[in-house]
Enzyme design. Structure first.
Site, mmCIF file in Angstrom:
data_model
loop_
_atom_site.group_PDB
_atom_site.id
_atom_site.type_symbol
_atom_site.label_atom_id
_atom_site.label_comp_id
_atom_site.label_asym_id
_atom_site.label_seq_id
_atom_site.Cartn_x
_atom_site.Cartn_y
_atom_site.Cartn_z
ATOM 1 N N GLY A 16 62.641 21.369 55.645
ATOM 2 C CA GLY A 16 62.426 21.699 54.172
ATOM 3 C C GLY A 16 62.232 20.354 53.592
ATOM 4 N N VAL A 69 59.695 26.080 61.577
ATOM 5 C CA VAL A 69 61.439 26.512 61.769
ATOM 6 C C VAL A 69 61.331 27.969 62.446
ATOM 7 C CG1 VAL A 69 62.279 24.679 60.533
ATOM 8 C CG2 VAL A 69 62.441 27.107 59.817
ATOM 9 N N TYR A 163 64.428 38.425 50.743
ATOM 10 C CA TYR A 163 65.153 37.051 50.493
ATOM 11 C C TYR A 163 66.549 37.470 50.523
ATOM 12 C CZ TYR A 163 66.159 32.520 48.271
ATOM 13 O OH TYR A 163 66.561 31.125 47.916
ATOM 14 N N THR A 198 62.809 23.701 40.968
ATOM 15 C CA THR A 198 62.122 23.165 42.197
ATOM 16 C C THR A 198 60.816 24.189 42.248
ATOM 17 O OG1 THR A 198 62.771 24.827 43.840
ATOM 18 C CG2 THR A 198 64.375 22.986 43.608
HETATM 19 C C1 LIG Z 1 67.494 30.930 33.082
HETATM 20 C C2 LIG Z 1 68.525 30.549 33.893
HETATM 21 C C3 LIG Z 1 68.379 31.589 35.126
HETATM 22 C C4 LIG Z 1 67.393 32.450 35.557
HETATM 23 C C5 LIG Z 1 67.495 33.349 36.788
HETATM 24 C C6 LIG Z 1 66.581 34.237 36.979
HETATM 25 C C7 LIG Z 1 66.656 34.506 38.464
HETATM 26 C C8 LIG Z 1 67.659 35.537 38.963
HETATM 27 C C9 LIG Z 1 68.897 34.542 39.765
HETATM 28 C C10 LIG Z 1 68.107 33.608 40.986
HETATM 29 C C11 LIG Z 1 69.069 32.535 41.144
HETATM 30 C C12 LIG Z 1 68.586 31.945 42.867
HETATM 31 C C13 LIG Z 1 67.217 32.152 43.070
HETATM 32 C C14 LIG Z 1 67.040 31.216 44.333
HETATM 33 O O1 LIG Z 1 67.479 31.799 45.507
HETATM 34 C C15 LIG Z 1 65.449 30.656 44.516
HETATM 35 C C16 LIG Z 1 64.726 31.855 44.376
HETATM 36 O O2 LIG Z 1 64.507 33.003 44.903
HETATM 37 S S1 LIG Z 1 63.388 31.894 42.954
HETATM 38 C C17 LIG Z 1 62.831 33.407 42.893
HETATM 39 C C18 LIG Z 1 63.553 34.328 42.256
HETATM 40 N N1 LIG Z 1 62.996 35.555 42.118
HETATM 41 C C19 LIG Z 1 63.080 36.869 41.249
HETATM 42 O O3 LIG Z 1 64.069 36.354 40.504
HETATM 43 C C20 LIG Z 1 62.032 37.816 41.017
HETATM 44 C C21 LIG Z 1 61.384 37.611 39.968
HETATM 45 N N2 LIG Z 1 60.612 38.780 39.544
HETATM 46 C C22 LIG Z 1 59.100 38.528 39.992
HETATM 47 O O4 LIG Z 1 58.787 37.799 40.981
HETATM 48 C C23 LIG Z 1 58.449 39.958 39.696
HETATM 49 O O5 LIG Z 1 58.836 40.582 38.706
HETATM 50 C C24 LIG Z 1 58.099 40.946 40.960
HETATM 51 C C25 LIG Z 1 59.476 41.203 41.695
HETATM 52 C C26 LIG Z 1 56.986 40.198 41.829
HETATM 53 C C27 LIG Z 1 57.510 41.987 40.364
HETATM 54 O O6 LIG Z 1 56.129 41.694 39.413
HETATM 55 P P1 LIG Z 1 55.517 42.897 38.713
HETATM 56 O O7 LIG Z 1 54.417 42.368 37.878
HETATM 57 O O8 LIG Z 1 55.582 44.126 39.547
HETATM 58 O O9 LIG Z 1 56.801 43.147 37.579
HETATM 59 P P2 LIG Z 1 57.319 42.468 36.453
HETATM 60 O O10 LIG Z 1 57.295 41.093 36.813
HETATM 61 O O11 LIG Z 1 56.486 42.947 35.227
HETATM 62 O O12 LIG Z 1 58.785 42.865 36.218
HETATM 63 C C28 LIG Z 1 58.997 44.511 35.799
HETATM 64 C C29 LIG Z 1 60.449 44.295 35.055
HETATM 65 O O13 LIG Z 1 61.303 43.975 35.911
HETATM 66 C C30 LIG Z 1 61.891 42.757 35.394
HETATM 67 N N3 LIG Z 1 62.514 41.958 36.327
HETATM 68 C C31 LIG Z 1 61.880 41.367 37.515
HETATM 69 N N4 LIG Z 1 62.346 40.598 37.999
HETATM 70 C C32 LIG Z 1 63.684 40.610 37.609
HETATM 71 C C33 LIG Z 1 65.008 39.861 37.973
HETATM 72 N N5 LIG Z 1 65.135 38.991 39.147
HETATM 73 N N6 LIG Z 1 66.065 40.018 37.443
HETATM 74 C C34 LIG Z 1 65.842 40.890 36.169
HETATM 75 N N7 LIG Z 1 64.855 41.390 35.794
HETATM 76 C C35 LIG Z 1 63.644 41.218 36.374
HETATM 77 C C36 LIG Z 1 60.994 42.127 34.623
HETATM 78 O O14 LIG Z 1 61.613 41.407 33.356
HETATM 79 C C37 LIG Z 1 60.202 43.403 33.763
HETATM 80 O O15 LIG Z 1 61.025 43.670 32.866
HETATM 81 P P3 LIG Z 1 60.329 44.585 31.692
HETATM 82 O O16 LIG Z 1 59.760 45.893 32.055
HETATM 83 O O17 LIG Z 1 61.575 44.597 30.469
HETATM 84 O O18 LIG Z 1 59.426 43.668 31.101
HETATM 85 N N1 LIG Z 2 65.546 26.591 44.039
HETATM 86 C C1 LIG Z 2 66.565 27.330 43.999
HETATM 87 O O1 LIG Z 2 66.804 27.961 42.937
HETATM 88 C C2 LIG Z 2 67.162 27.858 45.462
HETATM 89 C C3 LIG Z 2 68.397 28.604 45.094
HETATM 90 C C4 LIG Z 2 69.068 28.764 46.140
HETATM 91 C C5 LIG Z 2 68.488 28.588 47.498
HETATM 92 N N2 LIG Z 2 67.425 28.056 47.697
HETATM 93 C C6 LIG Z 2 66.928 27.547 49.138
HETATM 94 O O2 LIG Z 2 66.954 26.185 49.061
HETATM 95 C C7 LIG Z 2 66.154 25.924 49.904
HETATM 96 C C8 LIG Z 2 65.096 24.930 49.432
HETATM 97 O O3 LIG Z 2 64.513 25.464 48.459
HETATM 98 P P1 LIG Z 2 63.486 24.509 47.404
HETATM 99 O O4 LIG Z 2 63.784 25.156 45.954
HETATM 100 O O5 LIG Z 2 63.697 23.156 47.729
HETATM 101 O O6 LIG Z 2 62.157 25.171 47.797
HETATM 102 P P2 LIG Z 2 60.704 24.385 48.014
HETATM 103 O O7 LIG Z 2 59.578 25.315 47.907
HETATM 104 O O8 LIG Z 2 60.478 23.317 46.939
HETATM 105 O O9 LIG Z 2 61.141 23.838 49.327
HETATM 106 C C9 LIG Z 2 60.758 24.389 50.682
HETATM 107 C C10 LIG Z 2 60.323 23.460 51.782
HETATM 108 O O10 LIG Z 2 60.241 24.296 53.003
HETATM 109 C C11 LIG Z 2 59.169 24.049 53.521
HETATM 110 N N3 LIG Z 2 58.831 25.122 54.582
HETATM 111 C C12 LIG Z 2 58.555 26.669 54.257
HETATM 112 N N4 LIG Z 2 58.503 27.084 55.167
HETATM 113 C C13 LIG Z 2 58.792 26.319 56.343
HETATM 114 C C14 LIG Z 2 58.589 26.526 57.948
HETATM 115 N N5 LIG Z 2 58.292 27.768 58.347
HETATM 116 N N6 LIG Z 2 58.928 25.445 58.649
HETATM 117 C C15 LIG Z 2 59.399 24.202 57.935
HETATM 118 N N7 LIG Z 2 59.531 23.780 56.778
HETATM 119 C C16 LIG Z 2 59.032 25.286 55.910
HETATM 120 C C17 LIG Z 2 58.125 24.016 52.450
HETATM 121 O O11 LIG Z 2 57.101 23.143 53.002
HETATM 122 C C18 LIG Z 2 58.695 23.117 51.432
HETATM 123 O O12 LIG Z 2 58.623 21.832 51.423
HETATM 124 C C19 LIG Z 2 65.412 27.314 50.508
HETATM 125 O O13 LIG Z 2 66.094 27.659 51.516
HETATM 126 C C20 LIG Z 2 65.796 28.175 49.617
HETATM 127 O O14 LIG Z 2 65.577 29.501 49.657
HETATM 128 C C21 LIG Z 2 66.610 27.563 46.472
#
Ligand SMILES: CCCCCCCCCCCCC[C@@H](O)CC(=O)SCCNC(=O)CCNC(=O)[C@H](O)C(C)(C)COP(=O)(O)OP(=O)(O)OC[C@H]1O[C@@H](n2cnc3c(N)ncnc32)[C@H](O)[C@@H]1OP(=O)(O)O
Ligand SMILES: NC(=O)c1ccc[n+]([C@@H]2O[C@H](COP(=O)([O-])OP(=O)(O)OC[C@H]3O[C@@H](n4cnc5c(N)ncnc54)[C@H](O)[C@@H]3O)[C@@H](O)[C@H]2O)c1
Length: 255
Positions: A16, A69, A163, A198
């Protein structure tokens, strides 16, 4: 500030490494003297990372490798390519490659579950196993495996059943590896980042971000460098008595 050289003459493998946290880790390890093999599905982005790496020591040799990977044959090919390029095994292995395919559980598809588990969990397994095998085969003990989990693996998160499962699995994998590989002096630790700015987090809907605003005690989103600094510590001898640990890099989010 004293020259950073804790990793001089070490070879590091970072998956990554083409983006975000993996790119920051690659930069940080090179700053401390490591030669870095930047591994990514996207060879173009891995090559772009090469341009950002430090060359403070003459023996530092960085290279970019394309690998998936989640595929055993791809990881096997990667290790052969690295052996041909460096002739020594990596002593530092960072699994940062990861993806999200977020959806609520009721709508989550089998494919979205499988693909996230295959990259995030199976990918960490394949890399950990391949590097450990290479170190053991070398006959010289010692190494540091650093797997990037997530705070979400510990606390769960709406829309991330796949996830969260993958990241919880990374911790269990890494703790077991720590137990089994200690006899070879290979340390294995997990880093649990919180919300780090990111491309991965760019996809989080604004209304979700708004809900969490103010929830981070340290008052700011994390930077990839915040994670990279901890990984440099875990890669170095400064963490020589740490294995099987899970270190949260979250700014206090979800304390
Ligand atoms: C600002 C500082 C911190 C922000 C933190 C926010 C994230 C939570 C902590 C994550 C930390 C580490 C993450 C890291 O490992 C890297 C990642 O994984 S980044 C991706 C994180 N993903 C999410 O948090 C999911 C986000 N949600 C979505 O993408 C969509 O909601 C989805 C699940 C695809 C569903 O989409 P859809 O269009 O069907 O529904 P809505 O988006 O309209 O959502 C419906 C209602 O649910 C509420 N909602 C959705 N996700 C969350 C959530 N994670 N936490 C709380 N509430 C959530 C959304 O707000 C809607 O609420 P409302 O009906 O009141 O509008
Ligand atoms: N960004 C965050 O908030 C956050 C929080 C907690 C954990 N993480 C973890 O940290 C790591 C890096 O996340 P990031 O935010 O830098 O994401 P990113 O999307 O910026 O980078 C991920 C990288 O992984 C590569 N990748 C995806 N699938 C692959 C595969 N099958 N083989 C080889 N490479 C592959 C992508 O090409 C990309 O360059 C991830 O494991 C993610 O789950 C991220």
């Amino acid at each position: 500030m004293a020259a950073l050289c804790r990793l001089k003459s070490m070879l590091a493998l970072v998956t990554g490494g083409g983006s975000g946290i993996g790119r920051a880790i690659s930069k940080r390890l090179s700053l401390e003297g490591a030669s870095v093999a930047v591994v990514d599905l996207d060879i173009g982005s891995a090559t772009d990372t090469l341009q950002l790496l430090s060359h403070n020591f003459p023996e530092q040799e960085h290279a970019a490798f394309a690998a998936d990977v989640s595929q055993a044959h791809s990881v096997s090919t990667l290790m052969k390519q690295m052996q041909a390029r460096y002739s020594i095994p990596p002593r530092i292995a960072v699994s940062s490659a990861g993806i999200t395919k977020d959806e609520f559980l009721l709508h989550l598809s089998e494919d979205s579950f499988d693909s996230v588990l295959n990259v995030n969990l199976k990918g960490s397994f394949l890399i950990t196993q391949a590097v450990a095998r290479a170190i053991v085969a070398s006959g010289q003990n010692g190494g540091s495996v650093i797997n990037i989990g997530s705070i979400v693996g510990k606390v769960g998160n709406l829309g991330q059943a796949n996830y969260a499962a993958s990241k919880a699995g990374v911790e269990g994998l890494t703790k077991t590896a720590a137990k089994e590989l200690a006899r070879y002096q290979i340390r294995c630790n997990t880093v649990l980042p919180g919300f780090i700015s990111t491309p991965m987090t760019d996809k989080v809907p604004q209304k979700v971000l708004d809900k969490f605003a103010g929830m981070i005690p340290l008052g700011r989103l994390g930077h990839p460098q915040d994670v990279a600094d901890v990984c440099a510590f875990l890669a170095s001898n400064d963490s020589k008595y740490i294995t099987g640990a899970s270190i949260e890099v979250t700014g206090g989010l979800f304390l």
